[in-house]
Every structure is written in structure tokens, then in C-alpha cells.
Write an enzyme that holds these catalytic residues in place. Sequence first.
Site, short mmCIF file in Angstrom:
data_model
loop_
_atom_site.label_atom_id
_atom_site.label_comp_id
_atom_site.label_asym_id
_atom_site.label_seq_id
_atom_site.Cartn_x
_atom_site.Cartn_y
_atom_site.Cartn_z
CD GLN A 17 -3.24 1.30 2.16
OE1 GLN A 17 -3.69 1.99 3.03
NE2 GLN A 17 -3.27 0.17 2.74
CD GLU A 140 -1.28 1.47 7.83
OE1 GLU A 140 -1.75 1.58 7.49
OE2 GLU A 140 -2.06 2.80 9.01
CG ASP A 169 0.78 0.46 4.62
OD1 ASP A 169 1.10 0.96 4.47
OD2 ASP A 169 -1.02 -0.23 5.16
N GLY A 248 -8.30 19.73 20.43
CA GLY A 248 -7.24 20.77 20.86
C GLY A 248 -8.01 21.65 20.84
N GLY A 249 -8.28 23.02 20.90
CA GLY A 249 -8.65 23.94 22.06
C GLY A 249 -11.11 23.06 22.03
N1 CAO Z 1 12.02 -9.29 -9.77
C1 CAO Z 1 12.53 -10.11 -8.61
N2 CAO Z 1 12.64 -10.26 -7.23
C2 CAO Z 1 12.17 -9.20 -6.73
C3 CAO Z 1 11.00 -8.09 -7.91
C4 CAO Z 1 11.42 -8.54 -9.28
N3 CAO Z 1 10.40 -8.12 -10.05
N4 CAO Z 1 10.12 -7.65 -7.15
C5 CAO Z 1 10.51 -7.70 -5.65
N5 CAO Z 1 11.70 -9.13 -5.71
C6 CAO Z 1 12.11 -9.13 -4.62
C7 CAO Z 1 13.07 -8.31 -3.56
O1 CAO Z 1 14.20 -8.14 -4.48
C8 CAO Z 1 13.27 -9.03 -2.43
O2 CAO Z 1 13.97 -10.18 -2.53
P1 CAO Z 1 15.42 -10.31 -1.15
O3 CAO Z 1 14.64 -10.06 0.08
O4 CAO Z 1 16.08 -11.85 -1.86
O5 CAO Z 1 16.73 -9.66 -1.11
C9 CAO Z 1 12.17 -10.35 -1.66
O6 CAO Z 1 11.43 -10.04 -3.50
C10 CAO Z 1 10.61 -9.49 -1.20
O7 CAO Z 1 10.81 -8.24 -0.73
P2 CAO Z 1 10.30 -7.90 0.46
O8 CAO Z 1 11.70 -7.44 1.80
O9 CAO Z 1 10.07 -6.14 0.18
O10 CAO Z 1 8.81 -8.62 0.95
P3 CAO Z 1 8.15 -9.36 1.66
O11 CAO Z 1 7.14 -9.79 1.38
O12 CAO Z 1 9.07 -9.93 2.70
O13 CAO Z 1 7.98 -7.86 2.97
C11 CAO Z 1 7.28 -5.90 3.63
C12 CAO Z 1 6.75 -7.00 2.78
C13 CAO Z 1 5.77 -4.47 3.38
C14 CAO Z 1 7.01 -6.18 5.02
C15 CAO Z 1 8.89 -5.02 3.01
O14 CAO Z 1 8.53 -4.50 1.49
C16 CAO Z 1 8.46 -3.64 3.70
O15 CAO Z 1 8.68 -3.79 5.29
N6 CAO Z 1 8.96 -1.99 2.91
C17 CAO Z 1 8.86 -1.34 3.40
C18 CAO Z 1 8.19 -0.75 4.29
C19 CAO Z 1 6.97 -0.49 3.71
O16 CAO Z 1 7.21 0.02 2.85
N7 CAO Z 1 5.63 -1.42 4.60
C20 CAO Z 1 4.47 -1.20 4.00
C21 CAO Z 1 3.67 -1.90 3.28
S1 CAO Z 1 2.17 -1.30 3.16
O17 CAO Z 1 1.21 -1.54 4.27
#
Ligand code: CAO
Length: 416
Positions: A17, A140, A169, A248-249
Site C-alpha cells: 500500500q 501499517e 501506509d 485541540g482547544g
Molecule cells: N523480480 C525479482 N525479485 C523481486 C522482484 C522482481 N520483480 N520484486 C521484488 N523482488 C524480491 C526482492 O528483491 C526481495 O528479495 P530478497 O529479500 O531476496 O532480497 C523479495 O522480492 C521480497 O522483498 P520484500 O522484503 O520487500 O518483501 P516481503 O514480502 O518480505 O516484505 C514488506 C514486505 C512490506 C514488509 C517489506 O517490503 C517492507 O518492510 N517494506 C518497507 C516498508 C513498507 O513499505 N511497508 C508498507 C507495506 S504496506 O502495508
Amino acid sequence: MTKPLEGIRIIDFTHVQAGPACTQLLAWFGADVIKVERPGSGDVTRNQLRDIPDADALYFTMLNSNKKSLTLDTKKPEGKEVLEKLIRESDVLVENFGPGALDRMGFSWERLNELNPKMIVASVKGFSDGHHYDDLKVYENVAQCAGGAASTTGFWDGPPTISAAALGDSNTGMHLAIGILTALLGRDKTGKGQKVAVSMQDSVLNLCRVKLRDQQRLERVGYLEEYPQYPHGEFSDVVPRGGNAGGGGQPGWVLKCKGWESDPNAYIYFTIQGHAWEPICKALGKPEWIDDPAYKTAEARQPHIFEIFKTIEDWLADKTKFEAVDILRKFDIPCAPVLTMKELANDPSLRASGTIVEVPHKKRGSYLTVGSPIKFSDLKPEVTASPLLGEHTEEVLASLGYSKQDIFNLREVKAV
Ligand code: CAO
């Protein structure tokens, strides 16, 4: 009509998101947003909370309108090569991967800057770079807890509470959009790109700044007079949860209206604005309160503010929330009905303003979404459907100079 961001190409490496909300906004305003997704699966929200089998979930469609979708495996050498080309020809790259993911993929800020020194690289992370939690992945509700919203939301005799509004988000995405637009203006002056980073914790805290105000007031004077704890309850050394207090106030509270016993949303929010005391008394049929020393000033009212709210609730007992607001608006009293999602979805004013829009979608049929909350005199953002997974892969690759044979070869190695 030429849209203000037309000609700006954005690589949208976002998911879930926070990032998608940012790039969707920029797409509405005319940017060419190319969502890069993993072949075969794409953004996880395409599959989350599906209401129609085999069709993209609303979670995805409502955050990815007006974009293109390019499937690309950016961990494969062939995929990296495509991404490098795209980077050379784009203005902005937006990402919200977990900490370090972009570096591990081989696209550190230094590398991106080397490939395209004019590129703006915009990131969302849970915590800011260098923070002692900067290795954490964040969603979030985690951000709402880390940013001070949860400890100050809810009732004093209940646990910390999460808000339904996406403070972690979408709010972070909006901050990032401001950062990107600022960096684009900066680039016009310097010719250089830069890194723009927003953390979810910081963005939540930014919206909670009045609570940091209250923390400092509390430390100085030992109480917060606009909180329900004043003057009868006790304060500790941290800002308490204030229930539905005005904050607030102006004291305020959520008050019961006709039908509250069976309808959980038969309520209005009522604000006792200081200078509106006289009209409030007139609206309630309590003219004797206007000059009564026990009611006349905000200070005098505060010790028995809940008695006053109770009297207003008695007045509301035979009025629906809509009838009540229709009366109170004539007295210039700040108030609103507590509106449900159903009421908002069907609100003719929101439909007319383009805040609630119905969007046709190839697979889903039409769905409702929230259109641009920002209104312009010379731009009416039009919301178009979110792309199917990989819908624009060929189009984007062709625009980068790939031939049909090249695209076939990329498909063979599952790079797109
Ligand atoms: N081709 C190949 N690999 C891809 C890719 C693509 N097109 N797109 C993503 N990937 C890979 C990434 O390189 C990553 O690989 P490695 O971990 O092996 O290096 C992997 O996919 C997963 O990435 P991630 O860590 O972002 O995914 P996750 O599902 O484990 O975590 C989240 C999700 C949201 C917790 C994490 O991305 C995060 O903390 N983001 C920053 C904060 C954020 O934006 N959070 C809000 C999300 S909305 O609620």
C-alpha cells in the site's frame, strides 16, 4: 488537456500500500507510471482478500489505477539488463521493498546514480536510515505503534488502539509524493537527481505532532485540560488516550442520536467551539446557560463537560444524525454525522466531486474507488483501471527498442 506530470516516467517498484498509493497519485496527475512486477505473481495484493475468483483483488485495483504493468524478474541477468535500460530512460524510481532488498538486487543508490545521474530514487521504509530499528520490515499497524498513534488512540481504560485510517501506509505514500515533486523541482534547477527517503514511523509521528505538543505541556504543568481525565481523573507522565476528546482547544465528543440502540453508527461528532456557546445554547433550547457563570466560559464548563454532553444527547434522542446536523448547521456549530462506508459510497456529493468514482475493469466489471482528494481548477484527474499483470510488458519493452524476437527470448528465459 495536458496533465502537469506528462512526460515524467516513473519506475514503480512498489508493492502493498505505502508505495502504490504514492505512485497512483502521480499517475493521476499525468506521470507515466510503469509498475515492475515479478512474472507469474506480481504485487501480492493482486491475490489478497479476493472477492472474485481469478480477478485482481480490490486491494490491488484501488491502489494501482492509471498505471502500466511490466513483468520483469530483476534477479535474472536478462531482467537486470532491461531494468538498466529503463532506468536510463526514466525520471523517478519508487520502491518500498524491505530493508536492503534493492541493494541485494544490485541497484544501490550509487549504482542507480551512476546509471542515471538525473534520476530521483524514492524509498519508503519502516524506519529511517540509521535508526536502531532500520533493519525491521514494517506494515501499517506496526508503524502506527512505532509512530505514537497507537499509544494516544482509544480509551484510557483500554489497550493502545489502531486507527482504520492508513496512517502508516497511504500517509507515508503521500509524504513520499511531496518529496518526489520537490526533488523534481530541485532537478529543474540543478540538473541532478537525488535520493528521497520517507519512513513510516516519521510519517505517523508527523501526523501525531499535537501529541508531542501535549507531552511537553504535560511535563510543564502536570495536566491537559482538554482531556477527559481533567479535572477529576489522574495524569501520569505520558500523554494519555483521550477517547473521543476534541484534542485541540475545542472540547468535543461522539454523541448518541435517535436509534443508537440498534444502529452502531447513529452518532454525531459535536464540537463546543468557544465562541459558538451562545448559538449552542439557543440550538439546544437552553438560553439560561448563556450567561450562567457555571457555563459561560470554557474554563467553567470543563469540570462538568460530560454533563453538558449528556444534556445534548437528551436533545438528540428524538433526532437522527442527519436531522441533528441539519438543525445544528443553521447555528454554525461544527459537527458531522458519523458516516459509514455504505453511506459514503452512495453519497451523491462525493460522486459529483469525483472523490468516489466507479471504474470499469476488464475482468472485474466496475468497482468503486477513491479518486483524487486534491481538486484543481485546470485539471480533473481521471481514474482508469489498474493494469492486469504484465498487460503492458510488450508495449514497454518495444518502447525501449526490444524487437519481437528479443521479447520472445526474454520470455523463454522467464525474465519477463
Ligand atoms: N523480480 C525479482 N525479485 C523481486 C522482484 C522482481 N520483480 N520484486 C521484488 N523482488 C524480491 C526482492 O528483491 C526481495 O528479495 P530478497 O529479500 O531476496 O532480497 C523479495 O522480492 C521480497 O522483498 P520484500 O522484503 O520487500 O518483501 P516481503 O514480502 O518480505 O516484505 C514488506 C514486505 C512490506 C514488509 C517489506 O517490503 C517492507 O518492510 N517494506 C518497507 C516498508 C513498507 O513499505 N511497508 C508498507 C507495506 S504496506 O502495508
